[in-house]
Every structure is written in C-alpha cells, then in structure tokens.
Design a protein around this motif. Structure first.
Motif, PDB file in Angstrom:
ATOM      1  N   ASP A 102       0.843  -1.194   0.000  1.00 13.09           N
ATOM      2  CA  ASP A 102       0.000   0.000   0.000  1.00 13.09           C
ATOM      3  C   ASP A 102       0.884   1.252   0.000  1.00 13.09           C
ATOM      4  O   ASP A 102       1.409   1.661   1.039  1.00 13.09           O
ATOM      5  CB  ASP A 102      -0.911  -0.027   1.223  1.00 13.09           C
ATOM      6  N   ARG A 146      -1.812   5.289  -4.198  1.00 12.67           N
ATOM      7  CA  ARG A 146      -2.928   6.213  -3.986  1.00 12.67           C
ATOM      8  C   ARG A 146      -2.392   7.599  -3.671  1.00 12.67           C
ATOM      9  O   ARG A 146      -1.529   7.764  -2.804  1.00 12.67           O
ATOM     10  CB  ARG A 146      -3.797   5.715  -2.832  1.00 12.67           C
ATOM     11  N   GLU A 147      -2.888   8.607  -4.367  1.00  9.54           N
ATOM     12  CA  GLU A 147      -2.500   9.985  -4.098  1.00  9.54           C
ATOM     13  C   GLU A 147      -3.517  10.613  -3.147  1.00  9.54           C
ATOM     14  O   GLU A 147      -4.733  10.456  -3.323  1.00  9.54           O
ATOM     15  CB  GLU A 147      -2.421  10.779  -5.398  1.00  9.54           C
ATOM     16  N   LEU A 148      -3.046  11.318  -2.139  1.00 10.93           N
ATOM     17  CA  LEU A 148      -3.914  11.951  -1.158  1.00 10.93           C
ATOM     18  C   LEU A 148      -3.227  13.177  -0.588  1.00 10.93           C
ATOM     19  O   LEU A 148      -2.038  13.414  -0.828  1.00 10.93           O
ATOM     20  CB  LEU A 148      -4.294  10.974  -0.040  1.00 10.93           C
ATOM     21  N   LEU A 151       1.280   5.284  -0.523  1.00 16.69           N
ATOM     22  CA  LEU A 151       0.523   6.529  -0.462  1.00 16.69           C
ATOM     23  C   LEU A 151       1.441   7.681  -0.859  1.00 16.69           C
ATOM     24  O   LEU A 151       2.568   7.782  -0.369  1.00 16.69           O
ATOM     25  CB  LEU A 151      -0.011   6.761   0.959  1.00 16.69           C
ATOM     26  N   GLU A 198      -0.655   1.084  -8.546  1.00 10.84           N
ATOM     27  CA  GLU A 198      -1.812   1.111  -7.649  1.00 10.84           C
ATOM     28  C   GLU A 198      -1.637   2.096  -6.496  1.00 10.84           C
ATOM     29  O   GLU A 198      -2.462   2.147  -5.573  1.00 10.84           O
ATOM     30  CB  GLU A 198      -2.064  -0.294  -7.094  1.00 10.84           C
TER      31      GLU A 198
END
Length: 244
Positions: free
Chosen positions: A29, A60-62, A31, A58
């Motif tokens: 995961d 995730r940009e936040l 980020l 895969e």
C-alpha cells in the motif's frame, strides 16, 4: 495493515526505489502526497523492478490532511532530540522497536517519509502519532530517502507474513477517527481548565505522542473522552455557580 507514505518527493526514481523495497518485504500500500509525475516510461518505473506491476501503478494519491486523518502515522526522521524538553522529534523508536510495537496492533498505520533534502518539517512531525529514527553514526547520520525506506521496510517484514497469533491475543486499537476524537477532546479539556493558551500546542503534541504509543482500544478511547467531557461539564457548572 502497514502502508508507506511519501510526502513531497521530487525525484521519480526515489518513488520507484521505495516501491521496490516495499515489494521486497511484502508491503503493497503506497501513499503519495504531492508526488512528481510518474511516467511509465521514466525512472520511477525503471527503478521499481517488479513493483512496477502492482505497487507503483496502484499507489494512492492523497493530501497530508487526509493522511493524518485516515491513518495512525509514524513519521521517520534522521534528526532527533535526545531529551523530552524538545519534544517534536522525541520520543522516537528505531525501526526494529517500531516493528515490535506495531506487531499485534489492529490499526491502519502509515510509515511516513519526507522530502529528499529536508525530510518532514517540524509542523508535519508534530501531527504524527509516533516518530521513528534509524540509528546511524554520529559523524554522518543522514541517510538518503531510498536507504531509509529500505531499512524500515526490512524491519517491518515480519508484519507482512501470515499471522501466527491467536485472534484473542490481538490488541484491537481504536480506529483513527476515534483516536482523533480523543485528541480533540483533550484540546477542549485544556481550554476548559484554563491551561495557558501559549502552552496548549506543546501539551497537545505531548498528548498525541502519548496516545500514539499507547494504542488505546475503542473502549479506552470512549472512556477517556467521557472523562474529559464530564470534567469540562463540571468546570462549566462551577463557573456558572460562581457568577450567580
């Protein structure tokens, strides 16, 4: 269970290197806060090895605010403070100590790495629940971003293997929303008791770190919030009685 977050990286190759380290040690995961452009034909994918097939695409940009709201955060830093009087980077754990601490904890956790040149700022570290630092030679303690991620991911490898603990032995930590609520309740309590305004940021930072290391259960978080709430109500009633 454990995610890796990278804040404000400028070099795509570093993001790819971190993705590769994650793949090596069973983490998946990734980020990204304000990442550089990750061209599938560029350095990021070139440095990622087999992580180019899953971890990197895969990712995730936040935002940073979303990161601290959704995850139990562990900020990594090379520069530490050795005593409790300067507490933004203290207390800290080594990667090995961190892995032992997180073992058996049911929590969405993100280990957070900062920029290539300056790492995480003091303001960002102040919002982290825990701090992790890699012990290195005092003559030259600063590691580059890829090195630091590789060491931390290696130490966290035991958390990625199949669970061996009995379910009854697991410590079910409160979700991050409940923990943030507890932190906010403590801030309101400081106001209720008239704690000096200029000292409140330090007190709230110390409290956050204390709670971050304690990993309270949902019941413990609710109980503490109730205590702070009742204390605030009692203080308010006493103040109202004094004005009558």
């Amino acid at each position: 269970m454990v995610a890796v977050a990278v804040v404000d990286a400028t070099e795509p190759g570093n993001v790819g290197t971190i993705a590769r380290s994650m793949k090596n040690f069973g983490l998946s995961d990734l980020l990204l806060v304000n990442p550089p452009e990750l061209d599938p034909e560029g350095e990021a994918y070139g440095f990622a090895g087999q992580a180019r097939e899953d971890v990197l695409p895969e990712a995730r940009e936040l935002t940073f605010d979303e990161l601290v709201a959704e995850y139990h955060t562990v900020g990594t830093t090379a520069v530490t403070n050795e005593d409790a009087t300067k507490h933004v980077r203290y207390p800290f754990q080594t990667p090995a100590e961190l892995a032992e601490d997180l073992a058996g904890i049911e929590a969405e956790t993100a280990v957070v790495f900062g920029r290539e040149r300056v790492g995480l700022t003091n303001d960002e570290l102040a919002r982290m629940d825990q701090v992790c630092s890699i012990p290195a030679s005092a003559d030259y303690p600063v590691l580059n971003l890829g090195q630091a991620a590789n060491i931390v991911c290696y130490e966290l490898r035991d958390l990625t293997v199949e669970e061996t603990q009995h379910p009854d032995e697991r410590h079910e930590r409160a979700d991050q929303q409940a923990v943030e609520g507890l932190n906010e309740q403590f801030g309101e309590f400081l106001e209720d008791i008239g704690h000096p305004e200029e000292k409140r940021p330090k007190a709230k930072r110390l409290w956050r770190r204390f709670v971050g290391r304690a990993h309270p259960t949902g019941r413990e978080a609710r109980t503490l919030r109730g205590i702070f709430r009742r204390a605030g109500q009692r203080i308010e009633r006493a103040e109202n009685d004094d004005t009558e």
